[in-house]
Write an enzyme that holds these catalytic residues in place. Structure first.
Site, mmCIF file in Angstrom:
data_model
loop_
_atom_site.group_PDB
_atom_site.id
_atom_site.type_symbol
_atom_site.label_atom_id
_atom_site.label_comp_id
_atom_site.label_asym_id
_atom_site.label_seq_id
_atom_site.Cartn_x
_atom_site.Cartn_y
_atom_site.Cartn_z
ATOM 1 N N GLY A 81 0.832 -1.202 0.000
ATOM 2 C CA GLY A 81 0.000 0.000 0.000
ATOM 3 C C GLY A 81 0.864 1.249 0.000
ATOM 4 N N SER A 82 0.285 2.337 0.480
ATOM 5 C CA SER A 82 0.983 3.626 0.436
ATOM 6 C C SER A 82 2.121 3.676 1.458
ATOM 7 C CB SER A 82 -0.016 4.731 0.745
ATOM 8 O OG SER A 82 -0.601 4.476 2.010
ATOM 9 N N ARG A 124 2.552 5.951 3.603
ATOM 10 C CA ARG A 124 1.986 6.329 4.904
ATOM 11 C C ARG A 124 1.517 5.103 5.681
ATOM 12 N NH1 ARG A 124 -2.700 10.688 5.187
ATOM 13 N NH2 ARG A 124 -3.892 8.899 5.898
ATOM 14 N N GLY A 164 2.623 2.097 5.260
ATOM 15 C CA GLY A 164 3.819 1.316 5.599
ATOM 16 C C GLY A 164 4.514 1.856 6.834
ATOM 17 N N GLU A 171 5.687 -3.305 0.894
ATOM 18 C CA GLU A 171 5.678 -3.026 -0.558
ATOM 19 C C GLU A 171 4.896 -1.738 -0.748
ATOM 20 O OE1 GLU A 171 7.216 -4.642 -2.851
ATOM 21 O OE2 GLU A 171 7.696 -6.551 -1.908
ATOM 22 N N CYS A 231 1.733 0.490 -8.845
ATOM 23 C CA CYS A 231 2.876 0.961 -8.058
ATOM 24 C C CYS A 231 4.066 1.201 -8.987
ATOM 25 C CB CYS A 231 3.222 -0.057 -6.986
ATOM 26 S SG CYS A 231 3.410 -1.711 -7.629
#
Ligand code: NAD
Length: 520
Positions: A253-254, A256, A258, A275, A309
């Site tokens: 995900g984003s 943020r 992570g 990731e 991504c």
């Protein structure tokens, strides 16, 4: 550009897709192999990004539902890890076969719920099939080295053992493949998996779980090897990342997200595979085949409506070829068919929701303020009423502009010029993210420099292909704010197992290491 279709194919196909994948208008959000259940009373509605119509309502998993799923998962782990790895591989082989049977309908569901075009929805299911095939082979080759001992008549070796319950958190943009990359590997490694999908694509998760449930059931396996909890990040998500019974969280995900997950899992000394976002560039040299570069830049920036991504977000173009290249790219952009992702003629579908469109508009406004010039695009379109479609956009701007330094998850491509190759490399690496990268050049020196320690600082560095569309055979992931995790091929499987070093004395006499003497 055309955005003229009024009737969405998705509306007509929905019933067929739902029937084939065991979906209904009312669903429940927790499952570990048997009946779906949920008792939160809190409902999640999922919408078609194409038309804005409601697709289904799902009762989300509560904390009690999560506890029930985890109890079953922990029990299942004890049985699953005892099965020899090649036997686990055989189950994954059957999952791959079941996915082949459902490929058309599952691919269509991805298009319906997430909005990527049909060929990309099918491609995503193909990735699931490919990773199953890869995992089947792996199930017979999981191996550690034998090492030389300094002590006589001793043997050293490494073994890899199953880890436990693996938590998989996935992003909306690859609503089925990311789960498969993680889960197929986790399963052959002897782990069981608990999936928390994106709340924007819950139907894709329910459909996948229905497919694998049939395989596990047909083989008489216990419930809990494959588990799903659909629920809020603040309830189910937080329970998952704080759970000491989950040794590994794989989160996509984003950046943020992570930072939050990496912090929480790290604080309890758990492991995570992160990731996260990318800011991917192609360097286009004056020594490049510009036709190939054009095709790759076009797919990289416009494909999946810029919601990969690995989408190409920056083009760093040698000044001698800049004008010609940008002109040709704009000509391609003008031909993009925007519309229903389920229509085979469509090249670009919608963004996931109106929030994503707002981000697109904000990025364009910021780019203009920061010295950018819109060369093409910039408009929001409503071919079916919902304001979720946008024009793919090209903006000429400097790499150092603040907006260029951030990932905007939309089809906004920043173009910039360079003089020397060293300058291009510097610009290339001068962003906080480090996922995918590419150079287009026929110069061996430039190509080698790009992939060398002096070159790209990304996890993926390509020559004469674009940034988007990785194969499952390689390890996938990125550096810096992309999180450092690796999934999918190569030796990524090691993250899903625990390593054990064994020293075996077969000679009888006790020898201490480093020649230490210790006798009474
Ligand atoms: P997102 O960060 O909004 O959400 C991703 C997932 O994290 C969702 O399932 C969400 O519910 C969950 N989540 C959020 N906060 C959580 C919390 N506190 N605890 C537990 N779970 C939580 O991302 P998105 O909008 O769905 O996806 C787009 C982003 O994902 C982009 O930045 C894209 O680059 C990135 N992405 C990266 C990769 C990669 O492999 N590097 C692949 C696909 C997408």
């Amino acid at each position: 550009m055309a955005a003229k279709k009024k009737q969405s194919k998705g509306t007509n196909e929905k019933n067929r897709i739902f029937r084939a994948l065991g979906l209904k208008a009312r669903l429940k959000g927790a499952n570990c192999g048997g009946e779906w259940f949920a008792g939160s009373g809190d409902h999640l509605e999922t919408f078609s990004p194409t038309t804005g119509e409601s697709l289904a309502r799902i009762e989300q998993a509560s904390a009690a539902d999560y506890a029930k799923v985890m109890k079953q998962a922990k029990k299942a782990f004890i049985a699953w890890r005892a099965l020899p790895a090649p036997k686990r591989g055989e189950i994954v082989r059957q999952v791959g076969l079941a996915l082949r049977e459902k490929k058309d309908m599952l691919g269509a569901l991805v298009s319906l719920e997430m909005g990527k075009i049909r060929t990309e929805g099918l491609g995503e299911v193909q990735e699931m099939i490919d990773i199953c095939d890869f995992a089947v082979g792996l199930s017979r080759t999981l191996s550690g080295p034998t090492l030389q001992s300094e002590r006589p008549k001793h043997r050293m070796m490494e073994q890899w053992h199953p880890l436990g319950v693996v938590g998989v958190i996935s992003a909306f943009n690859f609503p089925v493949a990311v789960w498969a990359w993680n889960t197929a590997l986790a399963w052959v490694c002897g782990d069981v998996a608990l999936w928390k999908p994106s709340s924007k694509t819950p139907l894709c998760a329910i459909a996948c779980q229905n497919i694998v449930n049939e395989v596990f059931r047909a083989n008489g396996l216990p419930e809990g090897i494959s588990c799903v909890t659909i629920g809020r990040g603040s309830t189910v998500g937080e329970l998952l990342i704080n759970d000491h019974d989950i040794p590994l969280i794989s989160a996509t995900g984003s950046t943020r997200m992570g930072q939050r997950i990496g912090g929480v899992v790290g604080a309890r000394l758990g492991r995570s595979i992160l990731e996260l976002g990318g800011n991917n560039a192609i360097i286009i040299s004056d020594k490049a085949d510009l036709t190939g570069a054009l095709a790759s830049a076009f797919f990289g920036a416009v494909g999946t409506a810029g919601q990969r991504c690995t989408s190409t977000r920056r083009l760093i173009i040698q000044e001698k070829v800049y004008d010609t290249f940008v002109k040709k790219l704009i000509a391609n952009y003008k031909r993009v068919q925007i519309g229903d992702p389920l229509d085979p003629g469509t090249l670009m579908g919608p963004l996931i929701d109106e929030g994503a469109v707002a981000d697109y508009e904000k990025a364009i406004a910021a780019a203009k303020k920061q010295g950018g010039k819109v060369l093409y695009g910039g408009k929001v379109l409503k071919p079916f009423g919902a304001a979720t479609f946008v024009q793919p956009t090209i903006i000429a701007i400097e790499n150092k502009a603040e907006i260029v330094q951030n990932e905007t998850f939309a089809p906004v491509l920043y173009v910039m010029k360079y003089k020397t190759f060293d300058q291009a490399l510097k610009m290339h690496n001068d962003v906080p993210q480090g996922l995918s990268s590419a150079v287009y050049t026929d110069s061996m020196a430039e190509s080698e420099a790009f992939t060398s320690y002096l070159g790209s600082d990304c996890g993926l560095a390509n020559v004469n292909i674009g940034t988007s569309g990785a194969e499952i055979g390689g390890a996938f992931g990125g550096e810096k704010e992309t999180g450092g995790g690796r999934e999918s091929g190569s030796d990524s499987w090691k993250a899903y197992m625990r390593r054990q070093t064994n020293t075996i004395n077969w000679g009888g006499e006790v020898h201490l290491a480093q020649g230490v003497e210790f006798k009474a």
